[in-house]
Design an enzyme around this catalytic site. Structure first.
Site, PDB file in Angstrom:
ATOM      1  N   ALA A 282      36.472 -31.245   9.245  1.00 38.55           N
ATOM      2  CA  ALA A 282      35.166 -30.631   8.963  1.00 38.55           C
ATOM      3  C   ALA A 282      34.528 -31.248   7.726  1.00 38.55           C
ATOM      4  CB  ALA A 282      35.309 -29.128   8.798  1.00 38.55           C
TER       5      ALA A 282
ATOM      6  N   SER B  75      38.891 -41.822   4.931  1.00 37.41           N
ATOM      7  CA  SER B  75      37.994 -42.870   5.399  1.00 37.41           C
ATOM      8  C   SER B  75      38.369 -44.194   4.752  1.00 37.41           C
ATOM      9  CB  SER B  75      36.553 -42.521   5.022  1.00 37.41           C
ATOM     10  OG  SER B  75      35.693 -43.592   5.297  1.00 37.41           O
TER      11      SER B  75
ATOM     12  N   LYS C 210      35.484 -38.461  -0.257  1.00 41.40           N
ATOM     13  CA  LYS C 210      36.782 -38.742   0.357  1.00 41.40           C
ATOM     14  C   LYS C 210      37.821 -39.097  -0.702  1.00 41.40           C
ATOM     15  CE  LYS C 210      35.933 -37.774   4.582  1.00 41.40           C
ATOM     16  NZ  LYS C 210      36.709 -36.771   5.307  1.00 41.40           N
TER      17      LYS C 210
ATOM     18  N   ASN D 174      29.990 -29.530   1.101  1.00 38.31           N
ATOM     19  CA  ASN D 174      30.766 -29.431   2.337  1.00 38.31           C
ATOM     20  C   ASN D 174      32.122 -30.120   2.220  1.00 38.31           C
ATOM     21  OD1 ASN D 174      30.710 -28.699   5.349  1.00 38.31           O
ATOM     22  ND2 ASN D 174      31.364 -30.827   5.328  1.00 38.31           N
TER      23      ASN D 174
ATOM     24  N   TYR E 149      29.349 -40.092   0.059  1.00 44.19           N
ATOM     25  CA  TYR E 149      30.343 -39.818   1.106  1.00 44.19           C
ATOM     26  C   TYR E 149      31.705 -40.370   0.705  1.00 44.19           C
ATOM     27  CZ  TYR E 149      33.133 -40.648   5.252  1.00 44.19           C
ATOM     28  OH  TYR E 149      34.175 -40.717   6.133  1.00 44.19           O
TER      29      TYR E 149
END
Length: 166
Positions: A82, A125, A154, A100, A150
């Site tokens: 998620a 990732s 990670k 998130n 992003y």
């Protein structure tokens, strides 16, 4: 029968994982906020797998929903998909990605700790390796400064999980 929670279970990777888990005989519960998926994906998964699974429409930042899920189910492990995943979108809206991907992970780890669930698979990732100079990239490749919010989420996720595991 092992009971697995799949976060983001209706997304592309999550849905394929749910199909495989069901095919292998696991009991599966999925949680998804439908940001990048649709509720009808559940029907497709069940048709392919020939088995049903439980679905909770909620966000991983909803600590009450997580607590309810963990109270109703004794999970043997969690597979965490998620997360928002678009580099360009993360540049345009970094706060959404941190909320998130990072806060959601922290909420999930909190629920796992409270309910004594210790097995986690985290979907990271290759972006954590930045513009790697040594190819191919392996688990031994050094993590570098991320080139997007992003990627940073990670890297932070991996660091948070390492600290949590200690």
């Amino acid at each position: 029968m092992k009971n697995i929670l799949v976060t983001g279970g209706l997304g592309y990777i999550g849905s394929h994982t749910v199909v495989e888990l069901l095919a292998e005989g696991y009991k599966v519960v999925a949680i998804d906020n439908l940001y990048n998926s649709k509720e009808e994906v559940k029907q497709y998964i069940e048709a392919i797998a020939g088995r049903t699974f439980d679905l909770c429409i909620a966000d991983v930042n909803d600590t009450q929903a997580l607590d309810n899920l963990f109270e109703k189910n004794r999970f043997d492990g969690v597979i965490h998909f998620a997360a928002h995943k678009a580099v360009g979108e993360s540049v345009d809206n970094p706060v959404m990605y941190y909320e998130n991907n990072v806060t959601g992970l922290i909420s999930l780890l909190g629920a796992m700790a409270k309910h004594e669930v210790t097995n986690l698979i985290f979907s990271s990732s290759c972006t954590v390796y930045g513009a790697a100079t040594d190819l191919p990239v392996t688990e031994d490749t050094l993590i570098q400064k991320a080139e997007s919010p992003y990627g940073t989420t990670k890297i932070l996720g991996e660091d948070i999980i390492n600290d949590f595991a200690k």
